[in-house]
Scaffold this motif. Sequence first.
Motif, mmCIF file in Angstrom:
data_model
loop_
_atom_site.group_PDB
_atom_site.id
_atom_site.type_symbol
_atom_site.label_atom_id
_atom_site.label_comp_id
_atom_site.label_asym_id
_atom_site.label_seq_id
_atom_site.Cartn_x
_atom_site.Cartn_y
_atom_site.Cartn_z
ATOM 1 N N SER A 1 4.081 10.225 0.595
ATOM 2 C CA SER A 1 4.521 8.874 0.975
ATOM 3 C C SER A 1 3.767 8.365 2.203
ATOM 4 C CB SER A 1 6.026 8.863 1.239
ATOM 5 O OG SER A 1 6.739 9.239 0.091
ATOM 6 N N LEU A 2 3.630 9.224 3.216
ATOM 7 C CA LEU A 2 2.912 8.811 4.427
ATOM 8 C C LEU A 2 1.467 8.471 4.108
ATOM 9 C CD1 LEU A 2 4.330 11.358 7.013
ATOM 10 C CD2 LEU A 2 4.832 8.902 6.868
ATOM 11 N N ARG A 3 0.828 9.292 3.296
ATOM 12 C CA ARG A 3 -0.560 9.022 2.908
ATOM 13 C C ARG A 3 -0.648 7.695 2.171
ATOM 14 N NH1 ARG A 3 -3.965 6.866 1.386
ATOM 15 N NH2 ARG A 3 -5.944 7.462 0.480
ATOM 16 N N SER A 4 0.353 7.389 1.353
ATOM 17 C CA SER A 4 0.373 6.121 0.618
ATOM 18 C C SER A 4 0.548 4.915 1.532
ATOM 19 C CB SER A 4 1.506 6.129 -0.417
ATOM 20 O OG SER A 4 1.314 7.142 -1.351
ATOM 21 N N ARG B 1 13.023 10.915 -6.321
ATOM 22 C CA ARG B 1 14.014 10.214 -5.499
ATOM 23 C C ARG B 1 13.661 10.319 -4.021
ATOM 24 N NH1 ARG B 1 15.540 6.388 -7.806
ATOM 25 N NH2 ARG B 1 16.839 6.667 -9.610
ATOM 26 N N LEU B 2 13.090 11.455 -3.612
ATOM 27 C CA LEU B 2 12.659 11.597 -2.220
ATOM 28 C C LEU B 2 11.580 10.569 -1.881
ATOM 29 C CD1 LEU B 2 12.615 15.466 -1.940
ATOM 30 C CD2 LEU B 2 13.787 13.925 -0.348
ATOM 31 N N VAL B 3 10.606 10.418 -2.755
ATOM 32 C CA VAL B 3 9.564 9.410 -2.529
ATOM 33 C C VAL B 3 10.201 8.024 -2.474
ATOM 34 C CG1 VAL B 3 7.521 8.284 -3.519
ATOM 35 C CG2 VAL B 3 7.687 10.788 -3.496
ATOM 36 N N ASP B 4 11.132 7.762 -3.390
ATOM 37 C CA ASP B 4 11.812 6.459 -3.388
ATOM 38 C C ASP B 4 12.521 6.199 -2.063
ATOM 39 O OD1 ASP B 4 11.017 5.841 -5.979
ATOM 40 O OD2 ASP B 4 12.906 6.467 -6.897
ATOM 41 N N VAL B 5 13.220 7.202 -1.519
ATOM 42 C CA VAL B 5 13.975 6.986 -0.283
ATOM 43 C C VAL B 5 13.039 6.805 0.914
ATOM 44 C CG1 VAL B 5 14.434 9.367 0.524
ATOM 45 C CG2 VAL B 5 16.156 7.601 0.847
ATOM 46 N N VAL B 6 11.915 7.506 0.946
ATOM 47 C CA VAL B 6 10.958 7.321 2.048
ATOM 48 C C VAL B 6 10.354 5.922 1.987
ATOM 49 C CG1 VAL B 6 8.779 8.098 3.071
ATOM 50 C CG2 VAL B 6 10.444 9.793 2.270
ATOM 51 N N LEU B 7 9.878 5.522 0.811
ATOM 52 C CA LEU B 7 9.274 4.190 0.678
ATOM 53 C C LEU B 7 10.295 3.084 0.927
ATOM 54 C CD1 LEU B 7 6.883 4.778 -2.364
ATOM 55 C CD2 LEU B 7 6.327 4.813 0.084
ATOM 56 N N ALA C 1 12.860 3.336 3.047
ATOM 57 C CA ALA C 1 13.063 3.292 4.497
ATOM 58 C C ALA C 1 11.979 2.455 5.169
ATOM 59 C CB ALA C 1 13.087 4.708 5.086
ATOM 60 N N PHE C 2 10.768 2.536 4.668
ATOM 61 C CA PHE C 2 9.660 1.755 5.228
ATOM 62 C C PHE C 2 9.551 0.371 4.604
ATOM 63 C CE2 PHE C 2 8.250 5.987 6.574
ATOM 64 C CZ PHE C 2 7.830 5.716 7.863
ATOM 65 N N SER C 3 10.493 -0.008 3.757
ATOM 66 C CA SER C 3 10.482 -1.307 3.067
ATOM 67 C C SER C 3 9.153 -1.554 2.368
ATOM 68 C CB SER C 3 10.772 -2.447 4.052
ATOM 69 O OG SER C 3 12.027 -2.284 4.654
ATOM 70 N N ALA C 4 8.599 -0.496 1.786
ATOM 71 C CA ALA C 4 7.273 -0.599 1.171
ATOM 72 C C ALA C 4 7.325 -1.140 -0.251
ATOM 73 C CB ALA C 4 6.591 0.771 1.177
ATOM 74 N N CYS C 5 8.316 -0.709 -1.036
ATOM 75 C CA CYS C 5 8.409 -1.176 -2.416
ATOM 76 C C CYS C 5 9.753 -0.783 -3.004
ATOM 77 C CB CYS C 5 7.274 -0.629 -3.276
ATOM 78 S SG CYS C 5 7.256 1.150 -3.490
ATOM 79 N N ALA C 6 10.050 -1.366 -4.142
ATOM 80 C CA ALA C 6 11.264 -1.009 -4.869
ATOM 81 C C ALA C 6 11.102 0.394 -5.452
ATOM 82 C CB ALA C 6 11.519 -2.024 -5.977
ATOM 83 N N ALA D 1 6.736 1.825 -11.894
ATOM 84 C CA ALA D 1 6.690 1.750 -10.437
ATOM 85 C C ALA D 1 7.381 0.478 -9.980
ATOM 86 C CB ALA D 1 5.239 1.745 -9.961
ATOM 87 N N GLY D 2 7.973 0.556 -8.801
ATOM 88 C CA GLY D 2 8.672 -0.594 -8.246
ATOM 89 C C GLY D 2 7.731 -1.657 -7.716
ATOM 90 N N ALA D 3 8.235 -2.876 -7.635
ATOM 91 C CA ALA D 3 7.467 -3.996 -7.084
ATOM 92 C C ALA D 3 7.393 -3.876 -5.569
ATOM 93 C CB ALA D 3 8.135 -5.319 -7.464
#
Length: 190
Positions: A89-92, A136-142, A144-149, A175-177
């Motif tokens: 997630s951080l790399r993304s 789900r872990l990737v979803d929760v990290v992204l 938290a950073f308001s990066a995507c759905a 993938a989320g928007a």
Amino acid sequence: SLKVVDAYMNFIQKNAETSVRNMLKDFAAKHGSRVSAVEHMDDGSPICLTIDIDEETGSATFDFTGTGPQVLSNHNTPPSVTYSAVIYSLRSLVAQTIPLNHGCLAPIEFIIPKNSLLNPSPDAGVVGGNVLTSQRLVDVVLKAFSACAASQGCMNNLTFGDKEFGYYETIAGGAGAGPTWDGRSGIHTH
């Protein structure tokens, strides 16, 4: 020579660390130094994340306190899967193109409660944690950073075989928007 290779490996990791620190400092300056998010597994188990960012150093604590307890099913996951989801997630989130490497985690401290879904006891089932809980872990990290759905939250697996061979495949789900793009269906993500 080995010395040169070792030096460049260190340069690559230091560059990744600096890139993540800069991303975290920029994020904190725009959105504050504390963010949090919650996602749920299909059984209702919460994955809770609070991120505290040091605006001066770009260090951060990823605190998973509040995440549900380990479950009787097999979607518990060892901490290594949590580390993998966070590094991905951080790399993304980093604006630069950098190789994925351990330097991305250098500024991160983890708090993962024992006997939780993300740090189960040695006798807990974990086979589904890599394909299900990791998403789900990737979803929760992204989140938290308001990066995507969120994505669909699962890799979906197809497996078949017999005594002679085995076949295993993850199946695309979508993938989320995000702020500047539409979501996509039927593509591999995370």
